[in-house]
Design an enzyme around this catalytic site. Structure first.
Site, short mmCIF file in Angstrom:
data_model
loop_
_atom_site.label_atom_id
_atom_site.label_comp_id
_atom_site.label_asym_id
_atom_site.label_seq_id
_atom_site.Cartn_x
_atom_site.Cartn_y
_atom_site.Cartn_z
N ASP A 181 0.84 -1.20 0.00
CA ASP A 181 0.00 0.00 0.00
C ASP A 181 0.87 1.25 0.00
O ASP A 181 1.29 1.71 1.05
CB ASP A 181 -0.90 -0.04 1.23
CG ASP A 181 -1.92 1.07 1.25
OD1 ASP A 181 -2.11 1.73 0.22
OD2 ASP A 181 -2.51 1.30 2.32
N GLU A 228 -2.69 10.62 -0.30
CA GLU A 228 -3.91 9.83 -0.18
C GLU A 228 -4.07 9.31 1.23
O GLU A 228 -5.19 9.30 1.78
CB GLU A 228 -3.88 8.65 -1.17
CG GLU A 228 -5.18 7.87 -1.27
CD GLU A 228 -5.31 6.73 -0.25
OE1 GLU A 228 -6.41 6.14 -0.17
OE2 GLU A 228 -4.33 6.44 0.45
N GLU A 229 -2.97 8.90 1.83
CA GLU A 229 -3.04 8.32 3.16
C GLU A 229 -3.48 9.32 4.22
O GLU A 229 -3.92 8.94 5.30
CB GLU A 229 -1.68 7.73 3.55
CG GLU A 229 -1.23 6.56 2.69
CD GLU A 229 -2.06 5.30 2.90
OE1 GLU A 229 -3.09 5.37 3.59
OE2 GLU A 229 -1.68 4.25 2.36
N ASP A 262 -5.04 0.69 -5.92
CA ASP A 262 -4.69 0.94 -4.53
C ASP A 262 -4.55 -0.40 -3.83
O ASP A 262 -5.49 -1.19 -3.79
CB ASP A 262 -5.77 1.78 -3.85
CG ASP A 262 -5.33 2.29 -2.48
OD1 ASP A 262 -4.24 1.92 -2.02
OD2 ASP A 262 -6.09 3.08 -1.88
N HIS A 273 -0.15 -0.58 6.74
CA HIS A 273 0.20 0.69 7.38
C HIS A 273 1.27 0.54 8.46
O HIS A 273 1.31 1.32 9.41
CB HIS A 273 -1.04 1.36 7.95
CG HIS A 273 -1.92 1.99 6.92
ND1 HIS A 273 -2.91 2.89 7.21
CD2 HIS A 273 -1.95 1.85 5.56
CE1 HIS A 273 -3.52 3.28 6.11
NE2 HIS A 273 -2.95 2.65 5.09
#
Length: 752
Positions: A371, A408-409, A437, A529
Site C-alpha cells: 500500500d 492519499e493516506e 490501490d 500501514h
C-alpha cells in the site's frame, strides 16, 4: 530532463505532437467468427482484430522484471507524504516515465499535514508500564531500519490525558448502544478500540462525540495477527509490536481549504475551525501493549461477539486500568507541507480531448510495498507499455492519462484537491477513472466498479491470464467466489463490488459521477500501514517474482485500451438502471418499517404496479415518490437496453461516421453526470445520488445516499424529497441515452 507543469496548466503535457494510428481494415462479424475472434462491446467489427492485437502487444510489453524494478525502487525506504522520501518518489516517477518517452509533469500543492512532535502511551495503574511505540527493525529486512515513521494518527488532537480505560470493541455506534445498555459511559475515559469494520476516523469521531478524553487503536490478533498464522518475519501476519498508522480525518480533502483547492497562496481557515480534525489525542498501539491494558481491566465481561484473540478474558471496564496518553502535534506554519501529483499522458489521435485516467497513490505510511507501491507500479508499467507502442506509431484514439497521487493516506487529499482545481474540465473530458490501490498482496483477484463498467471488467478478465495457473483470469476468479457455495448456488459471473470510499476514485466517481473501477490481487497479511510492509515481505509472502504485479498492470492496460479505442464507449447503462432498481427495492423494505414505526399504513412498495394509490396517511407522499423513482429506473433500463442492441447492430455493420460517434459518446458521458448534479441535495461533498462513502463507516458504500441518510435520521419528508430528486436524475440520465440514440441514427423507444 523533467518538465514541471504548474497547477494552473492542468495537463500541459497533453500539448504533444501525435502520430497517426495505422489504418484499420474492415472485417465483418462473420469473418471474426471464422477467425475465432470474439467481438468487443463498443468496437466496429472492422476494428476488433486490430484492437485485440494492440491489447496483446500492451500485455507483452509488461513483464515482472520491469514492474519489480519500479516496485523495489519506490519501496526501499519510507515515503510518508510531506517528507524527503516522498519527494524522492516523485523524482523517480518523473525520471522513469521521461525515459520511457512520455511527457510528464507534476502539480504542486500546499497541504495541512501536521506531524507529531511527541507521542507516548503508558499504563499507570496498577503498575507503571511505559509502552515502546516503535516497531523493532527486522535484521534481515533492511527497509525496516531507515526513515522510520513515528507511531501516530494524522489529524490527532494534542493533549495529555490520564484516565481509566474502557474497551469499546470496534468503537462503532452499535457498540456504544451495547455500552449504554450496560450503563457504561466513556465520558472522560481513555477508549480502547480495535481496528476493523470501519474507517478509523469514525472510531475517533464516535469516541469524541461521547466525551472520551483519548483513544487508543490496536489490531487484535484475531483479525490479522498470530490467530491467523505465523507473524512477520516468520510469516505474513502482524507481530505484537506491529502498528497501524493512518488518517482519522472525517472531511473531504485538505481541511484547511474547505471551499477550494489547496494551491500555493490559497486562503486557509484557522486550525480551530477545521472540520473533521480530532480535538482529542488518538494513538495506534500494538496488540502486545493492548494486552497489558486488558489484563487488569475489570467491569462486565464482553459479549461473545466482542471477544478477540488475546489469551485473556476480555472485560469492558471502566478501570481499574488507568492509562496516560500524550500527543503534541505541530501547529501553525510548520504544519503546512508541499505535496506533488505526477501526471503523464499519451495523447489520443482521434479524440484527444476525451481522457481515460489510471491512477494510484504514491505515498505510504512506511516502505509501502503493498500500500501502495504495488498500485503505483501497476500504473507505471501500464504507462510504459503505452509509451512503447506509441514510439512504434501505435497511439490510442483517446488520450490516456497516468497519475500518481500524493497524500492519499492523509485523507485522499492529493487527488481530491486536483479534482477540485479542475472540476469543470474533468466533467467535460474524462471517460472513466481506473484506480490502483493496494493492487497486490497475494493471488486472489477481485474488483469493484460503477455498475456500467462491471461488464467491461469481466470482459478484460477473460483475456488476461492468471500467472499461477496459466488460465483465463476470469475462470480462476469465478472458481474462488464459488468455493463456499453449494452446487445449486454456483454463480455464472463473478460479482463486481460497489465502489465506496477510501481511495482516489472518490473525487471522480462520488463527486463528479465519472464511472470508475478498481481491481487487484489480495491475500492474507498483517503489515497494513506498518513499517513491515516492505519489499522483503512482498517477495517472501505477497508476490514472489512480481508475477501478480505484472498481471495487475496488464488488467489496467487492457481496460485502458478498451476505453481509449472504443468507437462507442462501452458503458452498460442498462446494468446501472437495473442496479438502481434493486437498491430501490431494498430501500422500500426499510421505508415500510419506518412508516410502520411512525404509525403510517404499510402497503407493500416493492414494485411500481404494486405501489398503492396515494392515501391520506402520512406515507402517501413517500410511497408515490418511491413509485416514481422505480418507474424512472425501469424506463432508463428499457431505453438503455434498446440502445445497446442498436449500438452493436450499427457497429457490426460499420454504420457510424466520426461526427455521429463523437455526439453519441458525449451524450453517454453525460449520463453519470445527471446522477451527480452540482446541486445534489444531501449537503455532502460527494454528489453522486446513487452511491457515496458511508459517513458512519467511511470505507463502505452507501447506496441511494440522500434517501438512506434521511431515513437513518428519521426524516421521512427528507426521504420523499430525496426520492423525487433521484427520479429526476434518472429521467435526465434517460434523456441523455435518448440523445445518444438519436446521434447513433436509431429510433429507439421503450414504448415499442
Amino acid at each position: 530532463m523533467t518538465v514541471r507543469v504548474p497547477k494552473s496548466a492542468l495537463l500541459g503535457v497533453l500539448g504533444l505532437c501525435i502520430a497517426p494510428i495505422p489504418a484499420v481494415g474492415q472485417t465483418s462479424d462473420t469473418a471474426l467468427a471464422a477467425a475465432g475472434v470474439d467481438p468487443i462491446p463498443g468496437f466496429r467489427a472492422g476494428a476488433v482484430m486490430d484492437q485485440r492485437e494492440y491489447e496483446r502487444a500492451l500485455r507483452r510489453a509488461i513483464d515482472p522484471d520491469t514492474v519489480a524494478r519500479f516496485a523495489r525502487g519506490l519501496s526501499n525506504r519510507s515515503h510518508m507524504a510531506g517528507t524527503p522520501g516522498q519527494r524522492a518518489t516523485r523524482d523517480s516517477v518523473m525520471k522513469w516515465l521521461t525515459a520511457a518517452g512520455l511527457e510528464v509533469g507534476y502539480d504542486s500543492l500546499v497541504l495541512y499535514m501536521p506531524q507529531p512532535l511527541e507521542v507516548s502511551v503508558a499504563r499507570v495503574f496498577p503498575t507503571l508500564v511505559e509502552f515502546d511505540l516503535t516497531e523493532p527493525p527486522i535484521p534481515e529486512d533492511p527497509s525496516t531500519r531507515f526513515d522510520v515513521v513515528p507511531a501516530f494518527h494524522a489529524y490527532s488532537g494534542s493533549g495529555t490525558v490520564e484516565a481509566e480505560v474502557v474497551f469499546v470493541n470496534y468503537g462503532l455506534p452499535a457498540d456504544y448502544q451495547v455500552l449504554d445498555s450496560l450503563g457504561v459511559s466513556v465520558e472522560g475515559k481513555v477508549v480502547l478500540a480495535r481496528y476493523g469494520r470501519s474507517f478509523r476516523g469514525i472510531k475517533a469521531r464516535e469516541a469524541e462525540r461521547r466525551g472520551a478524553a483519548a483513544v487508543l487503536l490496536y489490531n487484535d490478533p484475531a483479525g490479522d495477527g498470530f490467530v491467523k498464522g505465523e507473524v512477520y518475519p516468520d510469516g505474513p501476519m502482524r507481530p505484537e509490536t506491529g502498528l497501524q498508522r493512518g488518517s482519522i480525518l472525517n472531511s473531504d480533502g485538505d481541511p484547511s481549504t474547505p471551499t477550494g483547492p489547496s494551491l500555493p497562496g490559497a486562503a486557509r481557515v484557522p486550525e480551530s475551525m477545521m472540520a473533521g480534525v480530532s480535538r482529542i489525542p488518538v494513538v495506534p498501539i500494538g496488540y502486545g501493549a493492548a494486552a497489558e491494558l486488558f489484563r487488569p481491566l475489570r467491569g462486565p465481561e464482553v459479549p461473545e461477539t466482542w471477544e478477540g484473540g488475546l489469551a485473556l478474558t476480555y472485560h469492558i471496564g471502566p478501570g481499574p486500568t488507568t492509562a496516560r496518553v500524550h500527543v503534541r502535534m505541530e501547529q501553525g506554519e510548520p504544519a503546512y507541507r508541499a505535496a506533488f501529483n505526477t501526471i503523464a499522458a499519451v495523447r489520443g489521435t482521434e479524440w484527444p480531448d476525451e481522457w481515460v485516467i489510471a491512477g494510484g497513490h504514491r505515498d505510504s505510511w512506511g516502505p509501502g510495498a503493498t500500500d501502495n507501491v504495488s498500485g503505483t507500479s501497476s500504473v507505471l508499467a501500464a504507462a510504459r507499455a503505452f509509451a512503447e507502442l506509441a514510439e512504434q506509431g501505435f497511439r490510442p484514439r483517446r488520450t490516456v492519462v497516468f497519475a500518481t497521487w500524493d497524500a492519499e493516506e492523509w485523507g485522499i487529499i492529493g487527488s481530491i484537491e486536483w479534482v477540485e482545481a479542475h472540476e469543470e474540465r474533468l466533467r467535460n473530458s474524462v471517460v472513466a477513472y481506473l484506480n490502483q490501490d493496494g493492487a497486490v498482496s497475494g493471488a486472489r483477484f477481485g474488483a469493484a466498479a460503477a455498475p456500467e463498467l462491471a461488464g467491461l471488467v469481466r470482459g478484460v478478465a477473460t483475456d488476461v491470464t492468471d500467472p499461477g495457473s496459466g488460465r483465463p483470469l476470469i475462470d480462476v476468479w469465478l472458481e474462488r467466489v464459488n468455493e463456499p457455495r453449494g452446487a445449486d448456488e454456483r454463480l455464472v459471473a463473478p460479482p463486481v463490488g460497489t465502489m465506496g470510499g477510501g481511495s482516489d476514485h472518490k473525487g471522480f466517481y462520488l463527486r463528479l459521477g465519472i464511472p470508475a473501477a478498481g481491481f487487484g490481487f489480495g491475500g492474507p497479511g498483517g503489515v497494513y500501514h506498518s513499517m513491515y510492509d516492505t519489499p522483503a515481505w512482498m517477495e517472501r509472502f505477497g508476490d514472489p517474482g512480481y508475477r501478480y504485479h505484472a498481471a495487475a498492470a496488464r488488467v489496467t492496460a487492457t481496460t485502458l485500451a478498451r476505453l481509449a479505442n472504443a468507437d462507442v464507449l462501452p458503458y452498460d447503462h442498462a446494468a446501472l438502471a437495473a442496479w438502481v432498481r434493486r437498491e430501490l427495492e431494498t430501500l422500500s423494505d426499510a421505508v415500510n418499517e419506518s412508516l410502520r414505526v411512525a404509525g403510517a399504513e404499510t402497503e407493500p412498495t416493492a414494485g411500481v404496479m404494486d405501489a398503492p394509490e396515494p392515501t391520506a396517511d402520512s406515507g402517501a407522499g413517500i410511497r408515490m415518490a418511491l413509485g416514481e423513482a422505480l418507474a424512472a429506473a425501469d424506463e432508463m433500463e428499457a431505453e438503455a437496453r434498446a440502445f445497446l442492441v442498436a449500438r452493436e447492430e450499427r457497429l457490426a455493420h460499420g454504420q457510424l461516421d466520426p461526427g455521429s460517434t463523437q455526439r453519441v459518446n458525449e451524450a453517454l458521458r453525460r449520463v453519470g453526470q445527471e446522477l451527480a448534479p452540482p446541486a445534489q441535495g444531501s449537503g455532502h461533498w460527494s454528489r453522486n445520488m446513487t452511491v457515496i462513502s458511508d459517513p458512519d463507516n467511511g470505507y463502505s458504500a452507501l447506496t441511494l445516499p440522500v434517501a438512506r441518510l434521511a431515513l437513518r435520521h428519521g426524516d421521512l419528508p427528507g426521504v420523499e424529497v430525496a426520492l423525487e430528486e433521484l427520479a429526476d436524475g434518472l429521467r435526465g440520465a434517460t434523456d441523455r441515452i435518448r440523445d445518444a440514440a438519436i446521434a447513433l441514427g436509431a429510433s429507439i423507444s421503450s414504448d415499442r
